[in-house]
Design an enzyme around this catalytic site. Structure first.
Site, mmCIF file in Angstrom:
data_model
loop_
_atom_site.group_PDB
_atom_site.id
_atom_site.type_symbol
_atom_site.label_atom_id
_atom_site.label_comp_id
_atom_site.label_asym_id
_atom_site.label_seq_id
_atom_site.Cartn_x
_atom_site.Cartn_y
_atom_site.Cartn_z
ATOM 1 N N ALA A 1 0.853 -1.201 0.000
ATOM 2 C CA ALA A 1 0.000 0.000 0.000
ATOM 3 C C ALA A 1 0.883 1.244 0.000
ATOM 4 O O ALA A 1 1.812 1.366 0.799
ATOM 5 C CB ALA A 1 -0.901 -0.006 1.227
ATOM 6 N N GLN A 2 0.600 2.148 -0.909
ATOM 7 C CA GLN A 2 1.463 3.324 -1.022
ATOM 8 C C GLN A 2 0.808 4.571 -0.428
ATOM 9 O O GLN A 2 1.371 5.248 0.418
ATOM 10 C CB GLN A 2 1.790 3.566 -2.509
ATOM 11 C CG GLN A 2 2.623 2.467 -3.119
ATOM 12 C CD GLN A 2 2.857 2.690 -4.610
ATOM 13 O OE1 GLN A 2 2.368 3.638 -5.195
ATOM 14 N NE2 GLN A 2 3.619 1.803 -5.218
ATOM 15 N N GLU B 1 -6.372 12.206 -2.604
ATOM 16 C CA GLU B 1 -6.598 11.151 -3.604
ATOM 17 C C GLU B 1 -8.015 11.300 -4.136
ATOM 18 O O GLU B 1 -8.828 12.041 -3.574
ATOM 19 C CB GLU B 1 -6.382 9.768 -2.982
ATOM 20 C CG GLU B 1 -4.917 9.490 -2.673
ATOM 21 C CD GLU B 1 -4.673 8.121 -2.080
ATOM 22 O OE1 GLU B 1 -4.275 7.216 -2.818
ATOM 23 O OE2 GLU B 1 -4.907 7.940 -0.874
ATOM 24 N N HIS C 1 -7.692 -0.285 -9.931
ATOM 25 C CA HIS C 1 -6.910 0.939 -9.731
ATOM 26 C C HIS C 1 -6.524 1.450 -11.112
ATOM 27 O O HIS C 1 -6.052 0.684 -11.947
ATOM 28 C CB HIS C 1 -5.669 0.640 -8.895
ATOM 29 C CG HIS C 1 -5.008 1.864 -8.356
ATOM 30 N ND1 HIS C 1 -4.345 2.761 -9.163
ATOM 31 C CD2 HIS C 1 -4.913 2.356 -7.090
ATOM 32 C CE1 HIS C 1 -3.878 3.742 -8.410
ATOM 33 N NE2 HIS C 1 -4.211 3.521 -7.152
ATOM 34 N N HIS D 1 -7.470 -4.242 -8.071
ATOM 35 C CA HIS D 1 -6.773 -3.650 -6.915
ATOM 36 C C HIS D 1 -7.367 -4.062 -5.576
ATOM 37 O O HIS D 1 -6.639 -4.331 -4.634
ATOM 38 C CB HIS D 1 -6.826 -2.131 -7.064
ATOM 39 C CG HIS D 1 -6.098 -1.383 -5.986
ATOM 40 N ND1 HIS D 1 -4.748 -1.547 -5.750
ATOM 41 C CD2 HIS D 1 -6.535 -0.446 -5.096
ATOM 42 C CE1 HIS D 1 -4.381 -0.756 -4.759
ATOM 43 N NE2 HIS D 1 -5.444 -0.094 -4.329
ATOM 44 N N ARG E 1 -12.013 6.205 -8.475
ATOM 45 C CA ARG E 1 -11.266 5.232 -9.286
ATOM 46 C C ARG E 1 -12.082 4.584 -10.392
ATOM 47 O O ARG E 1 -11.566 4.309 -11.461
ATOM 48 C CB ARG E 1 -10.739 4.121 -8.389
ATOM 49 C CG ARG E 1 -9.609 4.585 -7.577
ATOM 50 C CD ARG E 1 -9.111 3.543 -6.641
ATOM 51 N NE ARG E 1 -8.131 4.224 -5.821
ATOM 52 C CZ ARG E 1 -7.595 3.724 -4.749
ATOM 53 N NH1 ARG E 1 -7.922 2.518 -4.339
ATOM 54 N NH2 ARG E 1 -6.715 4.403 -4.072
ATOM 55 N N ARG F 1 -14.604 1.293 -3.243
ATOM 56 C CA ARG F 1 -13.956 1.830 -2.040
ATOM 57 C C ARG F 1 -13.353 3.219 -2.273
ATOM 58 O O ARG F 1 -12.712 3.461 -3.295
ATOM 59 C CB ARG F 1 -12.846 0.871 -1.588
ATOM 60 C CG ARG F 1 -11.977 1.434 -0.487
ATOM 61 C CD ARG F 1 -11.040 0.420 0.077
ATOM 62 N NE ARG F 1 -9.987 0.029 -0.816
ATOM 63 C CZ ARG F 1 -8.892 0.736 -1.075
ATOM 64 N NH1 ARG F 1 -8.723 1.936 -0.528
ATOM 65 N NH2 ARG F 1 -7.971 0.264 -1.889
#
Ligand code: SIN
Length: 436
Positions: A46-47, A116, A236, A344, A283, A379
């Site tokens: 996870a970034q 994000e 993603h 993802h 996303r 999500r």
């Protein structure tokens, strides 16, 4: 067959499993089983970071709304409220365990917050562009300091053991294969927690590690737990497109900091699909837009360009992505990054209540393998580590409540037909021969 008694059996060694073990460390013997090395988890990859309301001009209501909107009206509101409102306390847990989130260089009293897609403002705490790895390593370090918590690597859980084999009543352990010695072992436990992550590996292109094969969901399904929302697989938008790169995510935080998407002709396109939010649309919207561009142009990838920002800033803010791309011959400070969407995150999973309890007594499911209702159909970015952390807390409260009773009940040995490896290999017996 060898059988091992442990008070609490945790399957999986990502943030959900490790944080649950730390929360329950005073209750008794805890065993964490993991089918590869402990750090080989989705958490480690996870970034972006962890979403949490920390600023006075942000609000729980805004984080709740963002989660509900991105979830496409399919979230469970009480779960969303619980997770968002408890986030500040759960972040304190991580800090107590030693995670050092980046601070705002202008004001070191405050966290540096990133942005994000789908978030209406900056609210994501992070550690550089390797937040998950920082959390995983810190939690493993803490767990290794505690004598009564053991992490057993290369142990693959084949089946959960329940009382009443034909009509499972409660879980009492697991039938496990020690992959190092190719030896079956029974683990008996008073509580079992599935913390096994998602199932991205059912797709050819995924940001997930090789371990994401949906094991926990299969284990729960075999004994009759409800499974929900499995159709909601999140893609993603930006995984590195390179013949030698495997599962390498290009964090959405790049777009949060100003990176733009370009098609094969070098032109921006997101304004055609979402004129207001553009690259910071949720996303699903960005992924569909990229897919449409690829279909229209016949190109194999699109490009994510952050090279208009100062090189020093890019290297400092995204050191891991910078170094990794450079290994593949892409200098992100001067070149656009070739990217494609990839599987993802699994929004569905083992159905649980607000305490992480499944349909089978004493069996919990936490993190990506669970379906708590937080994510609905899609999500919100950086809500996944948060969910795992929040539900390991919820489950720990419930397990503590149950513990006085549970600890009095003796371990129960299942009656087992002894399986030789030769027989297993010949598939002469199915593991269904276990029961009590
Ligand atoms: C990312 O860094 O883009 C992934 C974060 C997430 O999956 O929430």
């Amino acid at each position: 067959m060898e059988s091992i008694k442990t008070d609490i059996l945790i399957i999986g060694s990502g943030i959900a499993g490790l944080s649950l073990a730390l929360r329950l460390k005073d209750l008794g013997e805890i065993t964490i089983l993991t089918k590869k090395r402990a750090f080989e988890t989705a958490t480690s990859l996870a970034q972006g970071g962890i979403a949490c309301v920390t600023e006075e001009d942000d609000s729980f209501e805004s984080h709740i709304q963002d989660t509900l909107v991105v979830g496409d009206g399919l979230c469970k509101k009480e779960t969303v409220e619980l997770v968002v409102k408890s986030a500040p306390e759960r972040i304190k847990d991580l800090i107590k365990w030693g995670v050092k989130f980046d601070k705002d260089p202008e004001n070191p009293e405050k966290f540096h917050l990133t942005l994000e897609g789908g978030h209406s403002r900056r609210r994501i705490l992070h550690v550089g562009d390797y937040t998950g790895r920082a959390i995983e390593n810190t939690l493993i370090e803490r767990v290794l300091e505690i004598e009564n918590i053991k992490i057993l690597e290369n142990y693959f859980v084949v089946r959960l053991i329940t009382e009443n084999f034909l009509r499972p009543s409660k879980v009492i352990g697991a039938f496990v294969l020690d992959l190092t010695h190719i030896k079956p072992i029974i683990f008996l436990a008073k509580v079992v927690a599935l913390c096994t992550g998602g199932a991205g590996k059912v797709y050819l292109y995924t940001s997930n590690p090789d371990t994401s094969t949906g094991d926990g969901i299969a284990l729960a399904y075999q004994i009759g737990c409800r499974i929900a929302n499995m159709e909601f697989v999140q893609f993603h938008p930006t995984c590195l497109y390179h013949p030698k790169a495997k599962n390498f995510l290009i964090s959405e935080a790049l777009r949060g900091e100003g990176a733009v998407l370009l098609n094969a002709e070098g032109k921006r396109f997101m304004h055609k699909y979402d004129p207001i939010r553009k690259e910071l649309a949720p996303r699903d919207v960005v992924t569909r837009a990229i897919d449409m561009e690829l279909k229209k142009t016949g190109a194999e990838c699109v490009y994510l360009d952050i090279s208009h920002l100062p090189s020093d800033y890019i290297r400092k803010r995204f050191p891991y992505i910078y170094e990794t791309c450079l290994k593949y011959g892409i200098d992100i400070t001067s070149q656009p990054i070739p990217v494609v969407p990839a599987a993802h995150y699994l929004c569905g999973g083992v159905y649980t209540n607000l305490w992480g309890q499944t349909d089978i007594p004493n069996l919990f499911a936490i993190g990506e393998c669970a379906c708590t209702g937080l994510h609905g159909g899609n999500r919100l970015a950086s809500n996944s580590l948060l969910e795992a952390l929040c539900f390991s807390y919820q489950a720990s409260i419930k397990i503590r409540e149950m513990w006085e009773e549970l600890k009095k009940i003796p371990f129960k040995e299942p009656s087992v037909k002894e399986l030789s490896i030769k027989e297993i290999k010949k598939k002469k017996y199915s593991f269904l021969t276990i029961g009590i």
